[in-house]
Every structure is written in structure tokens, then in C-alpha cells.
Design an enzyme around this catalytic site. Structure first.
Site, PDB file in Angstrom:
ATOM      1  N   SER A 376      40.906  39.877  40.073  1.00  0.00           N
ATOM      2  CA  SER A 376      39.771  40.650  39.552  1.00  0.00           C
ATOM      3  C   SER A 376      40.368  41.841  38.844  1.00  0.00           C
ATOM      4  O   SER A 376      40.419  42.929  39.401  1.00  0.00           O
ATOM      5  CB  SER A 376      38.905  41.122  40.719  1.00  0.00           C
ATOM      6  OG  SER A 376      37.735  40.433  40.809  1.00  0.00           O
ATOM      7  N   ALA A 377      40.842  41.621  37.645  1.00  0.00           N
ATOM      8  CA  ALA A 377      41.762  42.587  37.060  1.00  0.00           C
ATOM      9  C   ALA A 377      41.116  43.768  36.358  1.00  0.00           C
ATOM     10  O   ALA A 377      41.751  44.800  36.231  1.00  0.00           O
ATOM     11  CB  ALA A 377      42.680  41.882  36.074  1.00  0.00           C
ATOM     12  N   ALA A 378      39.899  43.606  35.877  1.00  0.00           N
ATOM     13  CA  ALA A 378      39.332  44.674  35.051  1.00  0.00           C
ATOM     14  C   ALA A 378      39.239  45.968  35.822  1.00  0.00           C
ATOM     15  O   ALA A 378      38.926  45.947  37.006  1.00  0.00           O
ATOM     16  CB  ALA A 378      37.953  44.257  34.546  1.00  0.00           C
ATOM     17  N   LYS A 382      45.434  48.166  38.065  1.00  0.00           N
ATOM     18  CA  LYS A 382      46.360  47.597  39.044  1.00  0.00           C
ATOM     19  C   LYS A 382      47.302  46.616  38.369  1.00  0.00           C
ATOM     20  O   LYS A 382      48.479  46.510  38.723  1.00  0.00           O
ATOM     21  CB  LYS A 382      45.577  46.906  40.148  1.00  0.00           C
ATOM     22  CG  LYS A 382      44.672  47.861  40.886  1.00  0.00           C
ATOM     23  CD  LYS A 382      44.038  47.201  42.077  1.00  0.00           C
ATOM     24  CE  LYS A 382      43.010  48.105  42.718  1.00  0.00           C
ATOM     25  NZ  LYS A 382      41.800  48.289  41.912  1.00  0.00           N
ATOM     26  N   ASP A 444      41.217  42.210  44.342  1.00  0.00           N
ATOM     27  CA  ASP A 444      40.418  43.420  44.499  1.00  0.00           C
ATOM     28  C   ASP A 444      38.976  42.981  44.349  1.00  0.00           C
ATOM     29  O   ASP A 444      38.395  43.013  43.265  1.00  0.00           O
ATOM     30  CB  ASP A 444      40.801  44.435  43.416  1.00  0.00           C
ATOM     31  CG  ASP A 444      40.033  45.737  43.565  1.00  0.00           C
ATOM     32  OD1 ASP A 444      40.091  46.561  42.650  1.00  0.00           O
ATOM     33  OD2 ASP A 444      39.383  45.923  44.610  1.00  0.00           O
ATOM     34  N   CYS A 501      36.624  48.335  47.497  1.00  0.00           N
ATOM     35  CA  CYS A 501      36.298  49.759  47.475  1.00  0.00           C
ATOM     36  C   CYS A 501      35.033  49.983  48.279  1.00  0.00           C
ATOM     37  O   CYS A 501      34.137  50.727  47.875  1.00  0.00           O
ATOM     38  CB  CYS A 501      36.129  50.259  46.050  1.00  0.00           C
ATOM     39  SG  CYS A 501      34.910  49.352  45.128  1.00  0.00           S
TER      40      CYS A 501
END
Lengths: 729, 180
Positions: A376-378, A382, A444, A501
Site C-alpha cells: 500500500s505504497a501511496a 515508505k 501499511d 495508523c
């Protein structure tokens, strides 16, 4: 038409109207030392003051006479204490002037009023204390400045007013407010006099009063005070409680007050009250009201932290290293230039990133030459951090399900000079199919965002039970896909870091626990030595003890966004649905065809659904249910319960077979019976009866349903609802 | 993703050689492995062969970007170099221009460089030569085309343009969407 303002022409300006200049010690001193008014120039104010001074020395004697009604000759030497009288006088002044009139002998009415006013003015603004006032003050042993006297006057006046109001109103809540006010007022006076009355109690308003409160707008100050008092009582409950009032009453009052004061919805506040003790809860809520400090991460591919800090300081940025735990982080206190637009930013020397986002990458610590997946890179913070740790070697696959947000990933990757990245736009759950065998994976997961309320206050009111469960469900699917994408036999890796988060247990520990049960993975230390340990148990849930190795971060304790990090190591590439049950799975598969057989091993049922499509439906339903846990009471959730009662016909049979994962043998005989009955007729009641018998059965049902289906086929929402209605819920 | 055809390769290399001259071969044969160019959705991507292998697993419609994007081919097959290629142009640039701190911001907003903002310029820059623009701290800011030769730059008045702007790093913020 005005003059044209030409900025290049600088007009020198002298001191303004209000500028004060020091002329030097002598001139300053002379003002104090010289007393005579003669040679001195008096300003208008000082002239007025002088006049008053002159009058005051004359007046007091005369005024006191009429006020007290002294007519004998003692007036010259007999002087009553002025202070109290004057306070009384001022009150009397407001009440009526007639008294003065009556007492008035020689002076005219107007003059008296003037005198009274003057005297009152005197009280407020006098620079010197009139002679007799000074004497009398000393004799009382207390020096009260005129301002203090005026303050006391005022206090008495205000304390009078609410009482008069209350007498007029009949409403209960006024009484309550009055209680509060009185309490507040009393508290103030107590502290002023340094007598803290310890029997002062926080009074819990009755239910009727609270209901009325909803209609009346209570001001925030009162609510805040009430919250504080309530928390105080709850912390020292045995000493400070009111007789006959339960703790739950205090808690419910606190809950509604917190909702009003901090603008949360009931659901979220209840969840937070479960997570934190009451005092910490207040800290957490307060921390969510303010922003966390801005932090940046140095891009070591292009520069060093030292050089970057120097360059930014030259631009006028006030910064500091982030902490001992990070070698690339900088915290920005304030800046005269926009931090997101400096030439250093544009040339890719740093990236704006929250401090908590450093942590999962530090935990993952990708090595040079490895292949890494970021599911979940956006927006790419990271991913780029991983690339800089890997020094642009190896390969990174940056994936995100949202195509718009991928643009920012592309931008950041190019800006920071990352060359070993491939960016794609898949749904994370498809991943092992597309590509697998990564050395490390970072997940993430998309979450409810309860840890970043300071960034997005909409979370306060926008989230409810269904949102959390939906997130949890998605996260469970994603973590399984992530685990399947890791290559356990990798020489250097085999790790997965799962982070969110969010601070909700349903999205954090529960998901990791689920993964532990479903795959051959184990938790390993994250390498982060600060932060709070993850929960082993929470309310009625019990998690695997290794959950202690995961870490939780809070805005009020670590001053970074709420975060959860867990590092898992994959032990074996074989995919069992649950690690221990691999052997039994094969045997259980053969039995799925036969409908009326009881399976010896409780755990083995999970594989069955794969074989038949019907089962898959069930499985999907169960997917939506909360995951099995070792022990109890997942069923308490209402949604879950509904699903439990679903089965009819063949499905029931399957459920029966798929009974139980837990190693509780005593359930077996129950199951046997259930199965037979199910086979006999497809009434739900039988199942119900059985279920009444033991809680465990319900649990088992749920677990079965959970285990039934792997991620592949998911029942659409409509189907689920249909089934639900079929079952009659 | 497919390799470039000969014509496309020719067009692209022509464009690149405007900025870096014959150093193009340094881009292809690198000490740490061989790199290649590939075309995907009309954009040219520069990547190492290891990444190429892995990227072939990804289906065409899901692939967004591989390695570094150098630029795109327009509908009429002309090649436009993008700012994302700056990291590879800057080290091999043959002709460079340094910009004074005062007009750095102006260039980053997309304006041309004027004589008043010119700090330094490489000797013997031909007119319309591709140049890479640096700040005085040797940070590459973008690239452009020289409007005047070095000799002329000395003579011309302060308000005239000396470098035509083509791409600058401010575009990472201004036109983030068009990078892909």
C-alpha cells in the site's frame, strides 16, 4: 488621491506619538523627589487628581456624618472603620439613594451623589491611599489595595445575583447549574482564603436533569470543569464518590461530556474508554486537538543530514534532529519559507514524512540487493525510505489500489532519485498471483485512521462499528496475501511488517493474531525499543502471547501519530489455513463429501469449503464475521450472532462438520448430536437448542465459518443479505 | 512494455545527445549492470535489466511506471524530454549554466533565464545548444536551450533571455499529474 508609495525611497521616521523616551536618571528621579506642584506642568489627568486629592481630604469627615447618622460632637475623633462601611456603602449606593437624601443635612442631594461617585472613583483609581483610609487599614491589620476592595465589592455583587435568579426559575437544571456555580464559586473562595474544603463533592446530576441539559446549551467551560471533576472522582473512587452512585453512572456522564466537549461520536468515545484509563484518555483527546510537529526525512541518496540541515537553516528554517532513534529525521519547529517548496525539496534532498512512518521501514530494514514489496505504497514515503536503505539496489515493487494516489508515488520516486522501483496498480489481495517470492514485504494497511485524528478530524464523528469491522476484514485478507508473497526460504529475509495508523485493537492485534493462526508465521522483535507493547488480551479477547513484541505508539506519549507496528517472520512456504492442522487437512478433505460424519479433529475443517462451491458461500459469509479466537465470546457482536443462526439444509451440515477449531474435546459429543439432528431435519431450532447448551458451539460455528473460505471467492454483499433474510434475521 | 523501434531510438538519442553529447553510451553500459530503454504507454522508461525481468510479470494495464521515465513520444512521434530525466542528464551534461540565487525562484516557476540572473556559463556554448541549469550551489535545477552563445551573452543587455526554459524541478509540484 494619495501619494504613490515608492518602496525604494525610505523615509526616516522619528518617534511616534506614543514612543517613550528615557531622558536619563536625573530627570526621572526629579519627578519623584520634587513634590510641589507649582513649577511643574500638570497634565490634565494629574490636574484632576490633584483636585480630587484636595477634595478627599475635606470630604470624608463630612460624608461619614450623614451616612452613619452621627450628629454628636464626637464626629471629629470618632471614626468608624472605613473599609467595611465603604463596601456596604457601595452596595447601598446601588440599592437606593434615598438613604442619602434622608441623611442629608446641609449638602444638596446632587452634591452628595457626586461625592459618593467620587469616592467610588477614588476607590478604583486612586494612586495614593487617602490619609484616614490608610490609618484605618493599618488598624485592622490588613492592607487592602483599593483594587482589592473593589474586587471584593464585585464578588459580593455577583454572588448575590445568581441567588436572585434561582429564586425566580423553577427549572431543575438551574438548580444544578447553581450547584456547579456555587461549587465553583465556593472553590474559588476557598482557594483564595487557602481553606480547601475537602468535603466539597462533585455532585452527579440526576437523570432528569441530564435529560434537560440536552435542551439547554451548556457552555463548554462548565462541561470541561465537570469532566475534570468527574475524572478526579473516578481516580479516587472510594474516597470521593457520592453515596449510592455507581461507577457506571459517573462513566456514562463522562462519556457524554467527552462527546460534547471534544466532538466525538458515542461509539468512538466508548472504544477509547475501553483502550485507555480515564486520565490517559484525557491526554489522548487533548493531543488529538493539536497538530504533531512537522518532520522530514533526509534522502541519503542525494545528501547528508548535516548538509541538509545547514542548507535549510540558511534558508531560515528552525529545525532539530528528530531523536536518538533516527539518523535521517529532522523536526521542523518553524520556517520562513514553505517547507514543501524549497529548492532542496524539489531537488529531492528530503521528503515530508510523519515520524511514525519511519518506524515500519526501520523495523523491516531491507538489505541491499533484496526484492521488496510495498503493498500500500501511496504516497510513497515508505517506499522511498526503503529504496534509500537499499541504496538503489535490488528491486522494489510499489503497489497501490488507488490509481490517483499512485501519481504521487511516481512523482516522489522520480524526485528522490529512486531507480529500482516498479509501480503498479493492483488490488493488494491479488498479489501472490501476480508475483511472489519477495524477500520482504511491507503492508501499511488501509485503516480507520483513529491514530491520525489530529490530521483528519472527520474521523471523530465519521467512524462506527461497521467501518472498523470492514477495515479489519480487509486487513485480514491483505495480511494473508502479504504473507503468501513472502518467500520463507529467502537467504536474507522472509520478513513481513504489518502496520496501521490506527489504535483500535480490532485492526491491530486481532489481525496479527489471525495471521498467526492461519499461516506459518511468528512474531519477532521489531527492533524499536520505544513505544508501548501490543495487547495480549483486551476485553474478552485473548491473543497469542508473542503479540507483546508488537509496538503501539500514541500521540500523547510519543508525540507522533497513533501507530501500530508488528514484524512477522515466515517459517515455511507451505500454505496451511492454520499452521498446526496441516496433517489433518487431507483427511478432512475426504470426509467433506459424506455429510453426516463427525470429524475427529476439530481443527481440520477449514479446508473443506474449498471443495464445494456451496461451502464457499458459507465461507464467504463467515469471512465477514470476526475471526476465531482461542477462547471466547466473539459472538457477542450482534452481527456475528446473526450469522451464526444462518444455516439451513446442507449448509448446516457443513457447519456441523466444520465444527470447531479449538481443542476442546468436550464439544465433540455436542457436535455429534448436532450433526445428527441437522441431518435429520433442517430446522434451525435444533441447532439453536444445541447452541443454547454451550457457548462454545456458537463460537465453533463462527470459527468454522471463518475458516471455511479462503480469500478467493467472496460473496457479494447482496448475497449475504439474502442469506440473512433467508435465515430470518 | 516493448523495446523501442529503430526510429524511436534514433529520435530519442538525437534529443539526448543535444544535452549530453556522446555520453549516451555511458547510460547503456554501466559498471553495475546493463540498462535499457523500454516503451510503455508512449513513455520511455530507463531501467536495469533485473528490474525489466520482474516488471514483465505485471500486466500492461496495471503497470504504472518502471525505473525512471525519461520522456514521452507525442502523437506525431516527437520526443519530449521530461524533468524526471534530470538525474541522468546532469552528471553527463556537456554545457552548463549557473543561475544566481535571486533568479533561482523565477526559473523554478517556469520562466526563462535572463542575463541578469546568469551566474556562469560554460565556454563555447553554441546557440540553441541544450544546456543543464544549475544553482550556484551546484544543484541541478532543470534544463533548457541556450538562446545566445557564450560570447553574445557577455555583450547583450541584462533584460534579454539567455536560456530558454524547457523543464525545471518545480514541475514536481506544478504538474505532478502529467509526470504519469
Amino acid at each position: 488621491m494619495g501619494r504613490k508609495l515608492d518602496p525604494t525611497i525610505k523615509v526616516k521616521r522619528g518617534p511616534g506619538r506614543k514612543a517613550r523616551k528615557q531622558k536619563g536618571a536625573e530627570t526621572e528621579l526629579s519627578k519623584f523627589l520634587v513634590d510641589d506642584d507649582g513649577p511643574k506642568k500638570l497634565s490634565s489627568r494629574s490636574r484632576k487628581r490633584a483636585v480630587k486629592r484636595a477634595q478627599v481630604t475635606k470630604e470624608p469627615k463630612q460624608e461619614e456624618k450623614p451616612k452613619k447618622g452621627f450628629t454628636d460632637e464626637n464626629s471629629k475623633w470618632l471614626k468608624p472603620a472605613p473599609r467595611k462601611r465603604k463596601i456596604e456603602q457601595s452596595e447601598e449606593d446601588e440599592d437606593s439613594d434615598s438613604q442619602w437624601e434622608e441623611d442629608d443635612d446641609e449638602e444638596g442631594f446632587d452634591k452628595k451623589e457626586m461625592e459618593e461617585e467620587e469616592e467610588e472613583d477614588d476607590d478604583d483609581m486612586v494612586d495614593d491611599y487617602g490619609a484616614d483610609e490608610g490609618d484605618e487599614q493599618d488598624s485592622d491589620g490588613e492592607e487592602l489595595l483599593p483594587i482589592e476592595r473593589a474586587a471584593r465589592k464585585q464578588k459580593k455583587q455577583t454572588s448575590k445575583k445568581p441567588e436572585s435568579d434561582d429564586d425566580d426559575d423553577d427549572d431543575d437544571d438551574d438548580d444544578e447549574e447553581k450547584d456547579d456555580l456555587k461549587e465553583d464559586g465556593e472553590e474559588e473562595e476557598d482557594t483564595v482564603q487557602a481553606n480547601i474544603d475537602e468535603t466539597e463533592q462533585f455532585k452527579l446530576p440526576a437523570a432528569a436533569e441530564r435529560a434537560k441539559e440536552g435542551l439547554l446549551a451548556m457552555d463548554l467551560q462548565t462541561i470541561h470543569q465537570r469532566i475534570r471533576d468527574n475524572v478526579d472522582v473516578l481516580s479516587h473512587f472510594s474516597e470521593k464518590r457520592e453515596e449510592g452512585k455507581e461507577r457506571s453512572e459517573y462513566l456514562s456522564l463522562l462519556r457524554s461530556d467527552l462527546c460534547t466537549y471534544y466532538s466525538y461520536n458515542e461509539f468512538l468515545i466508548s472504544k477509547l474508554m475501553d483502550l485507555f484509563p480515564v486520565s490517559e484518555l484525557i491526554d489522548f483527546l487533548e493531543a488529538n486537538e493539536i497538530q504533531r510537529p512537522v518532520t522530514i526525512r533526509t534522502n541519503t541518496l542525494k545528501t547528508r543530514r548535516r548538509d541538509l540541515a545547514q542548507a535549510l537553516i540558511n534558508r531560515g528554517v528552525n529545525l532539530d534532529p528528530l531523536g536518538k532513534w533516527s539518523k535521517v529525521g529532522l523536526v521542523i519547529y518553524d520556517s520562513s519559507v514553505p517547507i514543501g517548496a524549497t529548492p532542496e525539496y524539489l531537488s529531492g534532498q528530503y521528503m515530508l514524512q510523519g515520524a511514525s512512518s519511519f518506524l515500519p521501514v526501520m523495523a523491516l530494514s531491507p538489505q541491499e540487493g533484496e526484492s521488496v514489496l510495498d503493498m500500500s505504497a501511496a504516497p510513497g514515503g515508505k517506499t522511498t525510505y526503503m529504496a534509500q536503505l537499499m541504496r538503489n539496489t535490488g528491486m522494489i515493487v510499489a503497489n497501490d489500489a488507488n490509481a490517483d494516489r499512485l501519481k504521487s508515488v511516481v512523482g516522489n520516486i522520480h524526485r528522490l532519485g529512486v531507480t529500482n522501483a516498479v509501480i503498479c496498480n493492483y488490488d493488494g489481495r491479488q498479489f501472490p498471483k501476480v508475483m511472489g517470492g519477495f524477500d520482504r514485504v511491507l503492508l501499511d494497511a488501509p485503516c480507520s485512521g483513529t491514530g491520525v485524528i489530529s490530521k483528519d478530524p472527520g474521523v471523530k464523528t465519521g467512524k462506527d462499528e461497521a467501518d472498523i469491522l470492514r477495515s479489519a476484514h480487509l486487513q485480514k485478507e491483505l495480511i494473508l496475501s502479504a504473507i503468501d508473497s513472502v518467500n520463507a526460504d529467502s537467504p536474507t529475509g522472509g520478513y513481513l511488517v504489518y502496520c496501521t495508523c490506527s489504535i483500535m485493537v480490532e485492526e491491530n492485534e486481532w489481525v496479527v493474531d489471525y495471521a498467526l493462526k492461519k499461516r506459518n508465521v511468528k512474531l519477532v522483535p521489531t527492533g524499536l525499543d520505544f513505544g508501548k507493547e501490543g495487547f495480549i488480551r483486551f476485553k474478552e479477547r485473548r491473543f497469542h502471547p508473542s503479540l507483546k513484541l508488537s509496538r503501539r505508539f500514541y500521540p500523547h506519549s510519543q508525540n507522533m501519530d497513533g501507530f501500530f507496528v508488528a514484524k512477522l517472520k515466515k517459517l515455511s512456504n507451505a500454505i496451511p489455513s492454520a499452521p498446526r492442522e496441516r496433517d489433518e487437512e487431507e483427511s478432512s478433505k475426504t470426509e467433506t463429501a459424506a455429510s453426516s460424519e463427525q470429524i475427529q479433529n476439530p481443527e481440520s475443517k477449514q479446508q473443506k469449503p474449498n471443495s464445494t462451491p456451496e461451502k464457499s458461500n458459507m465461507g464467504q459469509k463467515q469471512k465477514l464475521k470476526p475471526k476465531k479466537s482461542e477462547t471466547p465470546i466473539i459472538t457477542k457482536k450482534t452481527g456475528v450472532k446473526a450469522e451464526n443462526k444462518k444455516p439451513d439444509g446442507a449448509k448446516k451440515a457443513k457447519i456441523a462438520k466444520l465444527d470447531g477449531e479449538t481443542s476442546k474435546k468436550n464439544e465433540k459429543p455436542d457436535k455429534m448430536q448436532k450433526v445428527k439432528e441437522l441431518n435429520g431435519d433442517s430446522t434451525k431450532e435444533v441447532v439453536m437448542e444445541k447452541k443454547e447448551g454451550s457457548q462454545f458451539e456458537k463460537k465453533n460455528e463462527m470459527k468454522r465459518k471463518n475458516l471455511l473460505k479462503n480469500n478467493t471467492n467472496r460473496m457479494g454483499k447482496n448475497k449475504f443479505r439474502k442469506l440473512k433474510s433467508m435465515v430470518g434475521q | 512494455m516493448r523495446p523501442l523501434t529503430d526510429e524511436e531510438t534514433k529520435t530519442m538519442f538525437e534529443k539526448l545527445s543535444k544535452y549530453i553529447g556522446e555520453n549516451i553510451k555511458l547510460l547503456i553500459d554501466r559498471p553495475d549492470g546493463s540498462y535499457c530503454f523500454r516503451l510503455h504507454n508512449d513513455r520511455v522508461y530507463y531501467m536495469s535489466e533485473k528490474i525489466l525481468k520482474l516488471a514483465t510479470n505485471i500486466s500492461r494495464d496495471k503497470l504504472v511506471s518502471v525505473g525512471t521515465c525519461f520522456g514521452k513520444f507525442t502523437k506525431t512521434q516527437k520526443f519530449r524530454l521530461q524533468i524526471t530525466a534530470l538525474d541522468f542528464l546532469a552528471p553527463y551534461a556537456k554545457f552548463k549554466v549557473w543561475v544566481k540565487p535571486g533568479s533561482e525562484q523565477s526559473f523554478l516557476y517556469g520562466n526563462h533565464v535572463m542575463k541578469s540572473g546568469l551566474g556562469r556559463i560554460t565556454e563555447n556554448t553554441a546557440q540553441y545548444q541544450g544546456v543543464v541549469v544549475y544553482s550556484m550551489a551546484d544543484v541541478p535545477l532543470g534544463f533548457g536551450v541556450a538562446a545566445k552563445t557564450t560570447q553574445e551573452c557577455r555583450k547583450v543587455d541584462p533584460m534579454s533571455i539567455v536560456v530558454f526554459h524547457q523543464a525545471d524541478i518545480g514541475e514536481y509540484i506544478r504538474s505532478e499529474d502529467t509526470l504519469t
